[in-house]
Design a protein around this motif. Structure first.
Motif, PDB file in Angstrom:
ATOM      1  N   GLU A 193       0.821  -1.202   0.000  1.00 37.99           N
ATOM      2  CA  GLU A 193       0.000   0.000   0.000  1.00 37.99           C
ATOM      3  C   GLU A 193       0.859   1.257   0.000  1.00 37.99           C
ATOM      4  O   GLU A 193       0.550   2.246  -0.687  1.00 37.99           O
ATOM      5  N   ALA A 194       1.960   1.238   0.813  1.00 36.02           N
ATOM      6  CA  ALA A 194       2.853   2.395   0.842  1.00 36.02           C
ATOM      7  C   ALA A 194       3.485   2.622  -0.528  1.00 36.02           C
ATOM      8  O   ALA A 194       3.588   3.762  -1.009  1.00 36.02           O
ATOM      9  N   GLN A 195       3.935   1.544  -1.147  1.00 35.52           N
ATOM     10  CA  GLN A 195       4.526   1.681  -2.469  1.00 35.52           C
ATOM     11  C   GLN A 195       3.499   2.185  -3.489  1.00 35.52           C
ATOM     12  O   GLN A 195       3.826   2.995  -4.359  1.00 35.52           O
ATOM     13  N   ALA A 196       2.249   1.727  -3.370  1.00 35.13           N
ATOM     14  CA  ALA A 196       1.212   2.190  -4.293  1.00 35.13           C
ATOM     15  C   ALA A 196       0.938   3.674  -4.095  1.00 35.13           C
ATOM     16  O   ALA A 196       0.769   4.430  -5.072  1.00 35.13           O
ATOM     17  N   ALA A 197       0.890   4.141  -2.808  1.00 39.69           N
ATOM     18  CA  ALA A 197       0.670   5.561  -2.549  1.00 39.69           C
ATOM     19  C   ALA A 197       1.821   6.399  -3.089  1.00 39.69           C
ATOM     20  O   ALA A 197       1.617   7.463  -3.696  1.00 39.69           O
ATOM     21  N   GLU A 198       3.043   5.914  -2.889  1.00 40.74           N
ATOM     22  CA  GLU A 198       4.204   6.640  -3.402  1.00 40.74           C
ATOM     23  C   GLU A 198       4.183   6.701  -4.917  1.00 40.74           C
ATOM     24  O   GLU A 198       4.478   7.739  -5.516  1.00 40.74           O
ATOM     25  N   LEU A 199       3.815   5.605  -5.518  1.00 35.13           N
ATOM     26  CA  LEU A 199       3.731   5.577  -6.986  1.00 35.13           C
ATOM     27  C   LEU A 199       2.660   6.537  -7.486  1.00 35.13           C
ATOM     28  O   LEU A 199       2.863   7.236  -8.491  1.00 35.13           O
ATOM     29  N   ALA A 200       1.538   6.612  -6.774  1.00 31.25           N
ATOM     30  CA  ALA A 200       0.477   7.534  -7.183  1.00 31.25           C
ATOM     31  C   ALA A 200       0.942   8.983  -7.066  1.00 31.25           C
ATOM     32  O   ALA A 200       0.655   9.818  -7.938  1.00 31.25           O
ATOM     33  N   ALA A 201       1.659   9.292  -5.971  1.00 31.14           N
ATOM     34  CA  ALA A 201       2.179  10.669  -5.804  1.00 31.14           C
ATOM     35  C   ALA A 201       3.152  11.016  -6.913  1.00 31.14           C
ATOM     36  O   ALA A 201       3.140  12.133  -7.462  1.00 31.14           O
ATOM     37  N   VAL A 202       4.046  10.081  -7.225  1.00 28.97           N
ATOM     38  CA  VAL A 202       5.010  10.316  -8.305  1.00 28.97           C
ATOM     39  C   VAL A 202       4.289  10.524  -9.624  1.00 28.97           C
ATOM     40  O   VAL A 202       4.665  11.395 -10.440  1.00 28.97           O
ATOM     41  N   LYS A 203       3.229   9.761  -9.837  1.00 26.88           N
ATOM     42  CA  LYS A 203       2.473   9.877 -11.077  1.00 26.88           C
ATOM     43  C   LYS A 203       1.802  11.246 -11.169  1.00 26.88           C
ATOM     44  O   LYS A 203       1.828  11.899 -12.227  1.00 26.88           O
ATOM     45  N   VAL A 204       1.196  11.718 -10.069  1.00 19.53           N
ATOM     46  CA  VAL A 204       0.547  13.038 -10.065  1.00 19.53           C
ATOM     47  C   VAL A 204       1.573  14.130 -10.308  1.00 19.53           C
ATOM     48  O   VAL A 204       1.340  15.082 -11.071  1.00 19.53           O
ATOM     49  N   LYS A 205       2.721  14.016  -9.652  1.00 17.29           N
ATOM     50  CA  LYS A 205       3.761  15.014  -9.842  1.00 17.29           C
ATOM     51  C   LYS A 205       4.241  15.043 -11.279  1.00 17.29           C
ATOM     52  O   LYS A 205       4.448  16.121 -11.863  1.00 17.29           O
ATOM     53  N   ALA A 206       4.395  13.877 -11.865  1.00 12.61           N
ATOM     54  CA  ALA A 206       4.842  13.816 -13.250  1.00 12.61           C
ATOM     55  C   ALA A 206       3.799  14.423 -14.182  1.00 12.61           C
ATOM     56  O   ALA A 206       4.132  15.129 -15.146  1.00 12.61           O
ATOM     57  N   GLU A 207       2.524  14.171 -13.907  1.00 13.53           N
ATOM     58  CA  GLU A 207       1.477  14.743 -14.732  1.00 13.53           C
ATOM     59  C   GLU A 207       1.464  16.259 -14.619  1.00 13.53           C
ATOM     60  O   GLU A 207       1.282  16.969 -15.618  1.00 13.53           O
ATOM     61  N   ASN A 208       1.640  16.765 -13.377  1.00 13.17           N
ATOM     62  CA  ASN A 208       1.678  18.219 -13.205  1.00 13.17           C
ATOM     63  C   ASN A 208       2.862  18.836 -13.946  1.00 13.17           C
ATOM     64  O   ASN A 208       2.732  19.889 -14.593  1.00 13.17           O
ATOM     65  N   GLN A 209       3.990  18.189 -13.833  1.00 17.09           N
ATOM     66  CA  GLN A 209       5.164  18.702 -14.546  1.00 17.09           C
ATOM     67  C   GLN A 209       4.933  18.664 -16.052  1.00 17.09           C
ATOM     68  O   GLN A 209       5.333  19.586 -16.773  1.00 17.09           O
ATOM     69  N   GLU A 210       4.299  17.623 -16.507  1.00 18.16           N
ATOM     70  CA  GLU A 210       4.015  17.524 -17.935  1.00 18.16           C
ATOM     71  C   GLU A 210       3.079  18.645 -18.383  1.00 18.16           C
ATOM     72  O   GLU A 210       3.289  19.252 -19.448  1.00 18.16           O
ATOM     73  N   GLU A 211       2.076  18.953 -17.560  1.00 17.73           N
ATOM     74  CA  GLU A 211       1.158  20.036 -17.897  1.00 17.73           C
ATOM     75  C   GLU A 211       1.885  21.376 -17.904  1.00 17.73           C
ATOM     76  O   GLU A 211       1.662  22.225 -18.792  1.00 17.73           O
ATOM     77  N   ASP A 212       2.740  21.564 -16.894  1.00 18.78           N
ATOM     78  CA  ASP A 212       3.478  22.811 -16.844  1.00 18.78           C
ATOM     79  C   ASP A 212       4.366  22.981 -18.061  1.00 18.78           C
ATOM     80  O   ASP A 212       4.439  24.061 -18.673  1.00 18.78           O
ATOM     81  N   LEU A 213       5.058  21.895 -18.414  1.00 17.63           N
ATOM     82  CA  LEU A 213       5.931  21.956 -19.594  1.00 17.63           C
ATOM     83  C   LEU A 213       5.128  22.207 -20.858  1.00 17.63           C
ATOM     84  O   LEU A 213       5.560  22.958 -21.752  1.00 17.63           O
ATOM     85  N   LYS A 214       3.978  21.604 -20.905  1.00 14.92           N
ATOM     86  CA  LYS A 214       3.141  21.793 -22.081  1.00 14.92           C
ATOM     87  C   LYS A 214       2.664  23.227 -22.189  1.00 14.92           C
ATOM     88  O   LYS A 214       2.663  23.831 -23.264  1.00 14.92           O
ATOM     89  N   ARG A 215       2.235  23.785 -21.053  1.00 12.54           N
ATOM     90  CA  ARG A 215       1.785  25.169 -21.053  1.00 12.54           C
ATOM     91  C   ARG A 215       2.926  26.121 -21.381  1.00 12.54           C
ATOM     92  O   ARG A 215       2.744  27.090 -22.125  1.00 12.54           O
ATOM     93  N   GLU A 216       4.112  25.850 -20.795  1.00 12.07           N
ATOM     94  CA  GLU A 216       5.265  26.694 -21.108  1.00 12.07           C
ATOM     95  C   GLU A 216       5.590  26.650 -22.594  1.00 12.07           C
ATOM     96  O   GLU A 216       5.893  27.660 -23.222  1.00 12.07           O
ATOM     97  N   GLY A 217       5.525  25.442 -23.160  1.00 11.01           N
ATOM     98  CA  GLY A 217       5.813  25.322 -24.585  1.00 11.01           C
ATOM     99  C   GLY A 217       4.785  26.070 -25.421  1.00 11.01           C
ATOM    100  O   GLY A 217       5.114  26.744 -26.412  1.00 11.01           O
ATOM    101  N   GLU A 218       3.501  25.976 -25.019  1.00 15.38           N
ATOM    102  CA  GLU A 218       2.473  26.698 -25.754  1.00 15.38           C
ATOM    103  C   GLU A 218       2.630  28.205 -25.577  1.00 15.38           C
ATOM    104  O   GLU A 218       2.406  28.982 -26.499  1.00 15.38           O
TER     105      GLU A 218
END
Length: 314
Positions: A193-218
């Protein structure tokens, strides 16, 4: 002297007896075929002896009359009168006998009709019985098939039970070999469960970074250029109220942030934007001319004059 009419008087009685015997034999034959009800059987038993008794009495009377005719033949004067009376009695007896025979014939005809009805009923019952026998055979066959299916299902159930027992034994053996305890399982579950929560947090962070990069590029690729008029020269207005100037003739619209239908520019990301506007107009003291840059209904910049105004940028 012998009386020539003696044998003639005895002949109807003998014929009547033979007819009665024929009717009685036919009645017994019908009884054997159909088996009449008890009521008809009792009437027949009571009626036939009565008919035989009448025939016997009639025969005896005719014979006695014949003998009397032989003995009293010499008495011609009285014999003629007696003979007439005997003939009358003989005719009356014969009529009675014929009436009885007619009744017997009618009874026999009714009995035949009843026998035919009973035979038809018997045929119908026989047909129904055959139909019932066929249905019984079909049901018996279905019952045997169901028994066979039940036996097959019982065999399958037994096989499944055996397989279940074998699988249960194998599972017990695996548990013994693995030596897994309840605490170990809970620890592994918590760790997972701890590993799943950590993986979910990493996934959310990566998605946010991806959105930020996308917006910056646009945002780095945002640019538009448009004009009010399609030609180089022309007039718009005058207007008595404030209106939105819509630059419909678009030359460049990188990122599609500018809407030529509404004249509005929508910033997709936060940042610093540079706008240049070139407008020429004629104003007066009574009718000044002005242009305003508005952001979210707030005035950011305004150019105003009462005279000629041209080529302003902001």
């Amino acid at each position: 002297m012998p009386n020539p009419r003696g044998p003639t008087l005895g002949t109807p009685a003998l014929t009547l007896t033979n007819q009665v015997r024929t009717v009685e034999a036919e009645s017994e034959h019908l009884q054997q075929q159909s088996g009449p009800p008890e009521t008809l059987r009792m009437e027949m038993k009571m009626f036939l002896p009565l008919l035989l008794l009448v025939c016997s009495v009639s025969t005896a009377e005719l014979q006695a009359q014949s003998d009397n005719d032989i003995l009293s033949h010499e008495r011609q004067s009285d014999g003629q009168v007696g003979e007439a009376e005997r003939l009358t009695e003989q005719q009356t007896c014969t009529q009675d006998i014929h009436a009885v025979l007619r009744k017997m014939s009618a009874w026999v005809a009714a009995l035949k009709v009843e026998v035919q009805q009973l035979q038809r009923d018997n045929e119908v019952k026989t047909t129904e019985l055959q139909s019932l026998n066929k249905r019984y055979q079909v049901q018996e066959t279905q019952f045997k098939e169901l028994q066979q299916q039940n036996q097959v299902q019982e065999t399958q159930v037994k096989e499944l039970q055996d397989q279940n027992q074998a699988q249960a034994a194998e599972l017990a053996a695996v548990k013994v070999k693995a030596n897994i305890t309840g605490n170990q399982v809970e620890a592994l579950m918590r760790e997972g469960e701890a590993q799943a929560a950590e993986l979910a947090a990493v996934k959310v962070k990566a998605e946010n970074q991806e959105e930020d990069l996308k917006r910056e590029g646009e945002a780095k690729q945002l640019a538009f250029s448009a004009s009010l008029l399609a030609s180089d020269y022309g007039n718009i207005g005058p207007f008595n109220t404030e209106i939105t100037l819509i630059f419909r003739n678009v030359f460049t619209n990188i990122g599609n942030a500018y809407n030529p239908d509404t004249g509005l520019f929508t910033a997709p990301v936060r940042g610093v934007y540079h706008f240049e506007v070139h407008i020429c107009g004629y104003g007066s003291s009574s009718h000044p001319i002005s242009a305003v840059l508005v952001k979210n209904r707030q005035q950011i910049f305004m150019s105003y004059t009462h005279t000629f105004w041209c080529s302003e940028s902001f």
